[in-house]
Design an enzyme around this catalytic site. Structure first.
Site, PDB file in Angstrom:
ATOM      1  N   LYS A 206       0.652  -1.417   0.063  1.00 56.74           N
ATOM      2  CA  LYS A 206       0.166  -0.106  -0.337  1.00 56.74           C
ATOM      3  C   LYS A 206       1.117   1.308   0.449  1.00 56.74           C
ATOM      4  CE  LYS A 206      -3.864   2.248   2.993  1.00 56.74           C
ATOM      5  NZ  LYS A 206      -3.973   1.693   3.681  1.00 56.74           N
ATOM      6  N   GLU A 212      10.698  -4.949   4.263  1.00 57.52           N
ATOM      7  CA  GLU A 212      10.096  -5.956   4.008  1.00 57.52           C
ATOM      8  C   GLU A 212      10.414  -6.261   2.630  1.00 57.52           C
ATOM      9  OE1 GLU A 212       8.798  -5.095   6.641  1.00 57.52           O
ATOM     10  OE2 GLU A 212       8.568  -6.253   8.125  1.00 57.52           O
ATOM     11  N   GLY A 266      -4.865  -2.066   4.671  1.00 56.69           N
ATOM     12  CA  GLY A 266      -4.354  -3.370   4.555  1.00 56.69           C
ATOM     13  C   GLY A 266      -4.397  -4.188   4.894  1.00 56.69           C
ATOM     14  N   ARG A 267      -4.932  -4.294   6.166  1.00 54.75           N
ATOM     15  CA  ARG A 267      -5.456  -5.732   6.345  1.00 54.75           C
ATOM     16  C   ARG A 267      -6.595  -6.089   6.217  1.00 54.75           C
ATOM     17  NH1 ARG A 267      -4.527  -2.360  10.783  1.00 54.75           N
ATOM     18  NH2 ARG A 267      -6.391  -1.492  11.601  1.00 54.75           N
ATOM     19  N   GLU A 352      -5.063  -6.870  14.748  1.00 56.12           N
ATOM     20  CA  GLU A 352      -4.468  -5.556  14.379  1.00 56.12           C
ATOM     21  C   GLU A 352      -5.581  -4.250  14.462  1.00 56.12           C
ATOM     22  OE1 GLU A 352      -0.841  -4.767  11.724  1.00 56.12           O
ATOM     23  OE2 GLU A 352      -2.532  -3.913  10.191  1.00 56.12           O
ATOM     24  N   HIS A 383      -4.702 -33.147  17.201  1.00 52.59           N
ATOM     25  CA  HIS A 383      -3.299 -33.938  18.301  1.00 52.59           C
ATOM     26  C   HIS A 383      -2.379 -32.741  19.391  1.00 52.59           C
ATOM     27  CE1 HIS A 383      -4.927 -37.615  16.378  1.00 52.59           C
ATOM     28  NE2 HIS A 383      -5.349 -36.869  16.150  1.00 52.59           N
ATOM     29  N   LYS A 511       9.076  -0.296  14.145  1.00 51.98           N
ATOM     30  CA  LYS A 511       9.814  -0.368  12.474  1.00 51.98           C
ATOM     31  C   LYS A 511      10.401   0.848  12.831  1.00 51.98           C
ATOM     32  CE  LYS A 511       5.644  -0.784   9.669  1.00 51.98           C
ATOM     33  NZ  LYS A 511       4.312  -0.338   9.166  1.00 51.98           N
TER      34      LYS A 511
HETATM   35  O1  F6P Z   1       2.885  -2.832   9.942  1.00 52.83           O
HETATM   36  C1  F6P Z   1       1.633  -3.184   9.574  1.00 52.83           C
HETATM   37  C2  F6P Z   1       1.228  -2.636   8.498  1.00 52.83           C
HETATM   38  O2  F6P Z   1       1.010  -0.715   8.361  1.00 52.83           O
HETATM   39  C3  F6P Z   1      -0.566  -3.485   7.556  1.00 52.83           C
HETATM   40  O3  F6P Z   1      -0.818  -2.760   8.422  1.00 52.83           O
HETATM   41  C4  F6P Z   1       0.310  -3.384   6.734  1.00 52.83           C
HETATM   42  O4  F6P Z   1      -1.311  -5.172   6.094  1.00 52.83           O
HETATM   43  C5  F6P Z   1       1.326  -4.049   6.485  1.00 52.83           C
HETATM   44  O5  F6P Z   1       1.561  -3.799   7.477  1.00 52.83           O
HETATM   45  C6  F6P Z   1       1.825  -4.333   5.179  1.00 52.83           C
HETATM   46  O6  F6P Z   1       2.124  -2.485   4.205  1.00 52.83           O
HETATM   47  P1  F6P Z   1       1.913  -2.464   2.759  1.00 52.83           P
HETATM   48  O7  F6P Z   1       1.424  -2.945   2.885  1.00 52.83           O
HETATM   49  O8  F6P Z   1       2.018  -0.263   3.026  1.00 52.83           O
HETATM   50  O9  F6P Z   1       3.316  -2.694   2.053  1.00 52.83           O
END
Ligand code: F6P
Length: 545
Positions: A206, A212, A266-267, A352, A383, A511
């Site tokens: 987003k 990452e 995002g979620r 979240e 199990h 972060k």
């Molecule tokens: O760290 C949490 C977050 O902001 C989530 O809410 C989001 O889904 C994810 O990081 C990834 O963010 P982006 O789509 O901006 O890379």
């Protein structure tokens, strides 16, 4: 007024103390009509929701629904669907419902009908996935794309990854891989399976700034450029984002960007361009069916009376255990291997969203909010951790999810699976009394002495609450509805707890600190931390090769 000071909350507290905390499901089930009273069937979606095995009676239900009425859910529901900026800390609308709006109605944000852009992006996704799957879209050397790699994390990974797994049976497109972790092992293990000439990378972010994702995207870019040259990027990289500038900066042609907007959290984004890997795997029509299922659940949530409203009932049951029984967590247990990522996906959606302490007035709440959610697919969980659910000291309410008609049919696997799906909630609710335990031990020829020793261990107290959710089939449509059902449950709980379910400030501090520490690991900088953190970093720098 403070939530716990309201008359609705106090009545529930009273009802719990005076009555329900000592009621057993065995007694509640003396009423043979309980299933009919406490289950909801959605014929159009093929979903049955049985909540009869909960520690509730008519009065509990009434009091819980009084709490819903007092929360003014009706107004909040109108607000969320109509694009009001209910995410007040980010001043954003929350419109995942618009992404799957199958009606002709407009939805406005800041005076603009967002349905126009949404439809345009859907059309672009359709064209792209059709071209990719048919072989019209080719790699730089003229070969058909066989592998698609989604690079994203959090909402830009968990949703599409879970859906791709859930709909694997229908997958007839390129193989879809997911890379999320910044741990190089993740991308390393995927890249080694790929041929650059037939691979396409979807960079899903987003913000297009997430550490990452950008690290993995840069690694993928370098890998591809080394093999096929800079010019190949346009055939092998597409982006899903709200941030055009950053996409262009990265070197992806913005014509190959599928846009979404700040009103998509995002979620809650799998319904947007973030769903592109799903459409690559199963085709755009099936992606549309997923949206349709979610839309139909939206309609159920918007229009069904609260007494018959599945997300509302799920939400208040969660609050009943979380806030009155002091349950520390709950589990979601899908009896379908296809749904093996469902709980992992829900963990982000739920925790979240409602893992918050500050209410609408900017004050600290003095009651429990977000539920802790965990789980694994049945029967694997049986199990593993079910022992604790059956006989541990904690109350852990469970959602069991089963499929009546699985897509695959092999021998009697499914009957065996479902016999467990039906047996577990029964065992959890009714347990095994002392008398039954002794009887069973006697019947198996156990000695008197061993019976005395074993009996306490063989007793199951029961009275463990569960919901049973049965889907007629696991199709894109029913899956869409199932996901939306949980999304609305989360929304209702956030409204009752008076928190903002749509921001996530709690992820920021870690972060920031990681960015401070990174140069220290590269030995470019030294900082003073607390003695634990400093010593750990020093230890790392000493041992690292
Ligand atoms: O760290 C949490 C977050 O902001 C989530 O809410 C989001 O889904 C994810 O990081 C990834 O963010 P982006 O789509 O901006 O890379």
């Amino acid at each position: 007024m403070e939530l716990i000071q309201t008359k609705e909350w106090k009545s529930l507290q009273n009802h719990y103390e005076q009555k329900m905390k000592s009621v057993h499901l065995r007694d509640l089930f003396k009423d043979n009509d309980r299933f009919n009273k406490y289950s909801i069937r959605l014929e159009n979606l093929g979903i049955l929701f049985d909540y009869s095995k909960n520690i509730i009676d008519e009065e509990t239900k009434k009091l819980l629904l009084d709490l819903v009425k007092a929360s003014d859910l009706k107004t909040w529901t109108e607000k969320i669907f109509s694009g009001e900026k209910i995410n007040w800390t980010e001043k954003r609308a929350v419109l995942h419902s618009a992404l799957r709006n199958m009606s002709d109605n407009s939805v406005f944000v800041d005076g603009k009908d967002v349905m126009i852009d949404i439809k345009n992006v859907l059309a672009k996704m359709e064209k792209f996935t059709d071209d990719l799957r048919s072989g019209k879209w080719l790699g730089a050397t003229g070969k058909k794309i066989k592998s698609v790699v989604n690079i994203g994390i959090g909402g830009s990974d968990l949703g599409p990854r879970m859906v791709c797994e859930a709909l694997k049976y229908y997958a007839d497109g390129p193989a879809v891989y997911f890379v999320s972790n910044v741990d190089g092992a993740d991308i390393y293990e995927v890249l080694k399976k790929l041929d650059p000439e037939t691979s396409l990378f979807i960079v899903a972010s987003k913000t297009f700034t997430t550490q990452e994702t950008m690290t993995n995207a840069n690694t993928a870019r370098k890998w591809l450029v080394e093999k096929l040259g800079e010019n190949a990027i346009k055939n092998h990289f597409v982006a899903l984002s709200t941030n055009k500038e950053k996409v262009a900066e990265f070197g992806i042609d913005t014509n190959n960007m599928f846009e979404f907007w700040n009103f998509v959290g995002g979620r809650y984004s799998l319904w947007s361009a973030i769903g592109l890997p799903i459409a690559c795997a199963v085709g755009f029509n099936k992606f549309k069916e997923l949206l349709t299922g979610a839309y139909e659940m939206d309609m159920h949530f918007k229009t069904a009376p609260i007494e018959q409203n599945i997300p509302v009932i799920m939400a208040v049951l969660g609050i009943w255990y979380n806030n009155f029984f002091n349950a520390q967590s709950y589990t979601v247990l899908p009896y379908s291997q296809y749904l093996h990522r469902f709980t992992a996906f829900l963990q982000q959606s739920d925790m979240e969203s409602n893992g918050k302490t500050i209410n609408r007035n900017g004050e600290k709440v003095n009651y429990q909010t977000g539920q802790v959610l965990w789980g694994e697919p049945g029967t694997n969980g049986q199990h593993s951790f079910y022992q604790l659910i059956h006989q541990g000291t904690k109350m852990i309410p469970c959602d069991f999810i089963g499929i009546v008609n699985p897509p695959e049919k092999i021998g009697d696997h499914h009957e065996k699976l479902l016999s467990n799906f039906f047996a577990q909630p029964e065992a959890l609710a009714f347990g095994l009394t002392k008398e039954q335990a002794i009887e069973a031990l006697k019947a198996s020829g156990t000695s008197e002495e061993d019976i005395r020793m074993l009996t306490p261990h063989k007793i199951f107290e029961g009275n463990k609450p569960t919901n049973s959710i049965l889907l007629d089939e696991l199709t894109p449509k029913t899956l869409g509805a199932l996901i939306a059902m949980y999304e609305h449950k989360i929304f209702v709980q956030g409204i009752i707890w008076q928190v903002n379910s749509y921001d996530q400030w709690g992820v920021e501090l870690g972060k920031k600190l990681a960015n401070v520490i990174l140069p220290e690991l590269k030995q470019e900088k030294e900082n003073v931390h607390d003695c634990s953190t400093s010593s750990l970093i020093k230890h790392y720098n000493k041992i690292k090769k």
